[in-house]
Design a protein around this motif. Structure first.
Motif, PDB file in Angstrom:
ATOM      1  N   GLN A   1      27.932 -25.651  36.824  1.00 20.36           N
ATOM      2  CA  GLN A   1      26.722 -24.870  36.811  1.00 20.36           C
ATOM      3  C   GLN A   1      26.738 -23.570  36.214  1.00 20.36           C
ATOM      4  N   TYR A   2      27.689 -22.887  36.126  1.00 20.50           N
ATOM      5  CA  TYR A   2      27.589 -21.642  35.025  1.00 20.50           C
ATOM      6  C   TYR A   2      27.491 -21.887  33.863  1.00 20.50           C
ATOM      7  N   LEU A   3      27.984 -23.257  33.255  1.00 19.13           N
ATOM      8  CA  LEU A   3      27.917 -23.461  32.077  1.00 19.13           C
ATOM      9  C   LEU A   3      26.492 -24.038  31.686  1.00 19.13           C
ATOM     10  N   ARG A   4      25.884 -24.812  32.745  1.00 16.83           N
ATOM     11  CA  ARG A   4      24.342 -24.954  32.529  1.00 16.83           C
ATOM     12  C   ARG A   4      23.596 -23.814  32.513  1.00 16.83           C
ATOM     13  N   ILE A   5      23.863 -22.920  33.275  1.00 18.96           N
ATOM     14  CA  ILE A   5      23.047 -21.442  33.296  1.00 18.96           C
ATOM     15  C   ILE A   5      23.249 -20.690  31.621  1.00 18.96           C
ATOM     16  N   GLN A   6      24.400 -20.884  31.566  1.00 18.36           N
ATOM     17  CA  GLN A   6      24.684 -20.325  29.962  1.00 18.36           C
ATOM     18  C   GLN A   6      23.805 -20.993  28.912  1.00 18.36           C
ATOM     19  N   GLN A   7      23.826 -22.347  29.184  1.00 15.70           N
ATOM     20  CA  GLN A   7      23.184 -23.222  28.055  1.00 15.70           C
ATOM     21  C   GLN A   7      21.660 -22.832  28.070  1.00 15.70           C
TER      22      GLN A   7
ATOM     23  N   GLN B   1      30.785 -13.859  33.357  1.00 16.76           N
ATOM     24  CA  GLN B   1      31.655 -13.234  34.127  1.00 16.76           C
ATOM     25  C   GLN B   1      32.042 -14.268  35.229  1.00 16.76           C
ATOM     26  N   GLY B   2      31.147 -15.307  35.622  1.00 16.75           N
ATOM     27  CA  GLY B   2      31.523 -16.048  36.492  1.00 16.75           C
ATOM     28  C   GLY B   2      32.664 -17.213  35.984  1.00 16.75           C
ATOM     29  N   LEU B   3      32.451 -17.502  34.498  1.00 18.75           N
ATOM     30  CA  LEU B   3      33.104 -18.514  33.987  1.00 18.75           C
ATOM     31  C   LEU B   3      34.653 -17.334  33.589  1.00 18.75           C
ATOM     32  N   ALA B   4      34.635 -16.260  33.226  1.00 16.62           N
ATOM     33  CA  ALA B   4      35.628 -15.678  33.211  1.00 16.62           C
ATOM     34  C   ALA B   4      36.503 -15.734  34.378  1.00 16.62           C
ATOM     35  N   GLY B   5      35.967 -15.518  35.588  1.00 16.51           N
ATOM     36  CA  GLY B   5      36.635 -15.713  37.029  1.00 16.51           C
ATOM     37  C   GLY B   5      37.232 -16.957  37.200  1.00 16.51           C
TER      38      GLY B   5
END
Length: 395
Positions: A93-99, A109-113
């Motif tokens: 879900q974070y990757l989709r936001i980042q896309q 920061q979510g992906l870092a966590g």
């Protein structure tokens, strides 16, 4: 000393960081929220505030479609799944936001966590560096990088702490980490500059107050150091640092009995026994109780000497022997006798006297001393050999 700011601080910071970033950041950028969406968000917030992350995860799954592209919904899904430990879902879900939004700070920061929870420190660092590229004023990203760099080169750790502190002087954990480094370096004015605003923001933080004690002592503000130390004790903080700093302060104020009381309460396992014993001895001396001071001074001397010192002298003596400096060899061996040893140095000295210096009298003396160190039950053959040596030399 208070511990370094490390990756162990991650969970607490991530709750703070991701809750604000994932929930509020997207909410501020969402337009025309319906009343039903507001009600859903309120329900989700209720679960998160109670830290019932499993319920929060189930709730977002029930109200949002898995393939949603709505950034607010994705943010809430990602955060709830992250806190519930569903890392694969959260990551997707974070990757989709980042896309959709490559420079979205919350997603980065979510992906870092997630990387950190998986133990991938390198990847987590890369994400936090990317977060700084997106927003160079984000103190929490610098703080996380500091925590992840605490076991590496100190200059890197220090640089991240300084930057995080400059952006958020009131962050107590950063101030403790940075203040601790300055105190260790005896850079007390820098430590004071870091601690003062942090204490102003949170005057009940015991770790900040602990670090303030050596700063007070360095500035010769002994009464302030005592007041801080006694306050910490009253709050239940009887750590080694507090007792030691308070004891040193009382000693400087010539209040030797109070100093002694502090030093005697310190757990020997928590501090160098050499230093502690010396401080206790000096306190007794201040009270003119020299009899009580003596065993502590003896202990301090004993603790200050390496258990390997005699062995070092043994190797030094052997080195002199090998270049035919036999007087120097025996001088080294005899120095080693001043420290704990197993008796072998007596034997080395005797051999030099017998074989190198042709001094039978001294050879006999040291063979005799060596014999006395031998165990009659376990080393009977050696004792017999040494006795025959002595008899031979007496002829």
């Amino acid at each position: 000393m208070p511990p370094k700011l490390t990756e162990k601080t991650f969970v607490k910071d991530m709750k703070k960081l991701l809750f604000i970033a994932a929930i509020l950041t997207f909410h501020l950028h969402a337009f025309g929220q319906s009343k039903s969406n507001a009600a859903q968000e309120q329900q989700l917030l209720s679960y998160l505030q109670k830290q019932d992350y499993a319920a929060a995860s189930k709730y977002v799954d029930s109200v949002y479609q898995e393939n949603t592209n709505d950034p607010v919904q994705l943010a809430q899904l990602a955060y709830a799944h992250l806190m519930a430990g569903k890392l694969l879902k959260s990551e997707a879900q974070y990757l989709r936001i980042q896309q959709q939004h490559p420079n979205n700070l919350a997603a980065i920061q979510g992906l870092a966590g997630i990387s950190l929870k998986r133990g991938n420190i390198k990847k987590a660092k890369d994400y936090y560096r990317e977060a700084i590229r997106v927003d160079s004023t984000n103190a929490l990203s610098y703080k996380q990088l500091a925590s992840l760099s605490s076991k590496g080169p100190q200059d890197v750790y220090l640089a991240y702490l300084k930057k995080a502190n400059s952006l958020d002087p009131g962050d107590a954990e950063v101030a403790v980490g940075l203040g601790n480094l300055y105190v260790q370096k005896e850079e007390y004015s820098q430590a004071d500059a870091v601690l003062t605003p942090a204490i102003r923001a949170d005057s009940s933080n015991l770790r900040l107050l602990e670090l303030k004690m050596p700063v007070h002592i360095a500035a010769k503000k002994y009464e302030d150091a005592v007041a801080t130390g006694e306050h910490l004790l009253a709050q239940g903080d009887s750590s080694t640092m507090v007792l030691n700093e308070l004891g040193k302060t009382y000693f400087l104020l010539l209040q030797y009995q109070k100093a002694l009381n502090c030093f005697l309460k310190i757990d020997k396992k928590e501090m160098s026994e050499e230093t502690l014993a010396y401080q206790v001895a000096q306190s007794y001396r201040g009270l003119r109780d020299y009899k009580s001071a003596i065993p502590y001074l003896e202990n301090s001397i004993r603790e200050g000497i390496s258990s390997k010192t005699a062995s070092y002298y043994g190797v030094l003596g052997d080195s002199f022997e090998r270049i035919n400096k036999n007087q120097e060899a025996n001088a080294a061996y005899k120095e080693g006798l001043k420290f704990e040893n197993n008796g072998s140095l007596y034997y080395n000295i005797a051999l030099v006297y017998e074989n190198k210096l042709n001094d039978k009298k001294n050879a006999i003396e040291y063979y005799t001393l060596y014999q006395k160190t031998l165990d009659q039950n376990k080393q009977a053959k050696t004792i017999k050999f040494i006795k025959s040596k002595i008899e031979e030399l007496k002829r």
